[in-house]
Write a protein that holds these residues in place. Structure first.
Motif: not given
Length: 335
Positions: A187, A36-37, A41
């Protein structure tokens, strides 16, 4: 897989990916967070590139600048001249002094590739200045409904967001993963998918390697730009079906009234001053030509009877065409 089967390297890799993809539905919380991160990004980077290229294409080539707060204020004054009511200056959040540099690739009028560098506010503010996202209008949230014109979204009219919907993000960001799921929160792109969707995504975008390399490959391959087949797309408010009703109806009538429509007298959809609006009934069947099916009025059409005795409405263009055809058929033809 039976040991006596001799597979090519490609077949072995595909077999490994299919087997590894089964783990995607039961990954640890840490692995889900990593995916997810990483995807979030890349989405931020994608938005930065979009904000910069869109700004330069719309305004940079015309000489507009956003180097300072003064430049930004002058730009907003220019928006107010185009968007008469509501004025963008009354919708935009207060400006800050934050600035950053951008670099974009573009084509000159001669079709030559060129690079432009400029100073402007952060990407989210840059998009806001281009009237992307949700804006507060009195007690309501509004957004610019946009239609697709090639790869660009052209503003059409202001739309009121339904009262039952409360935006949790000013830009109205929604992510779509091709063939899997739409309108995903930026996110939580991976974790919001079903287990079946996660396994399919892992099989389609994963690459062979260690477990960590496999996870990173999903992020990299999913977010890699492929113009012919973009697997992940990001849209802003107004670029997807959000619902609501025209702001013109709210200003003219206080709400949406079934059976009534509001017209802008001047024809400018961005001049919604009360004196520039009028309400008309939208009930009844709209006149159309029975031949070409285009909209018609009583003035530019006539009622005619066909061979069965039925009454049809035909526009004058089609009547003229029919008259010419009849005259042609009656004219003696030379051998």
């Amino acid at each position: 897989m039976p040991p006596d089967v001799d597979l090519s390297d490609w077949e072995k890799e595909q077999s490994w990916l299919r087997e590894k993809a089964r783990e995607a539905g039961s990954l640890s919380a840490e692995d889900n967070a990593f995916l997810d991160k990483g995807i979030a990004q890349r989405i931020r980077e994608k938005l930065e590139r979009r904000a910069a290229s869109q700004w330069w294409a719309l305004f940079g080539l015309q000489g507009h600048k956003l180097d300072s707060l003064k430049d930004e204020a002058q730009f907003i004054c220019g928006l107010d001249k185009v968007f008469i009511h509501p004025k963008p200056s009354n919708l935009l959040s207060p400006a800050t002094g934050a600035r950053r540099s951008y670099s974009v690739q573009y084509l000159t009028k001669q079709g030559e590739p060129a690079t432009a560098e400029f100073i402007a506010p952060p990407p989210s503010r840059l998009l806001e200045l281009m009237l992307c996202g949700f804006f507060r209008y009195g007690e309501h949230w509004i957004y610019l409904g946009r239609s697709t014109n090639n790869t660009h979204y052209q503003p059409e009219q202001w739309i009121v967001l339904p009262d039952t919907d409360e935006p949790n993000e000013r830009l109205g960001l929604k992510v779509e993963v091709s063939g899997l799921q739409t309108h995903i929160a930026p996110g939580a792109v991976f974790s919001s998918l079903t287990n079946k969707g996660k396994m399919r995504l892992a099989e389609d975008f994963g690459s062979q390697g260690t477990h960590a390399e496999w996870l990173q490959s999903i992020v990299d391959n999913l977010t890699t730009s492929r113009p012919w087949d973009a697997p992940l797309s990001v849209r802003l408010a107004g670029e997807y079906a959000t619902g609501g009703f025209p702001l013109a109806e709210l200003i003219a009538n206080g709400t949406h009234i079934k059976g009534q429509k509001v017209e802008v007298i001047s024809g400018n959809p961005f001049d919604l001053r009360p004196e520039n609006l009028r309400t008309k009934s939208s009930r009844g069947r709209k006149m159309t030509c029975s031949t070409c099916k285009k909209p018609a009025t009583a003035k530019d059409s006539e009622k005619v009877r066909d061979s069965t005795g039925s009454t049809l409405r035909v526009c004058r263009t089609c009547l003229d065409w029919a008259a010419r055809e009849i005259a042609y058929q009656k004219t003696p033809q030379k051998n």
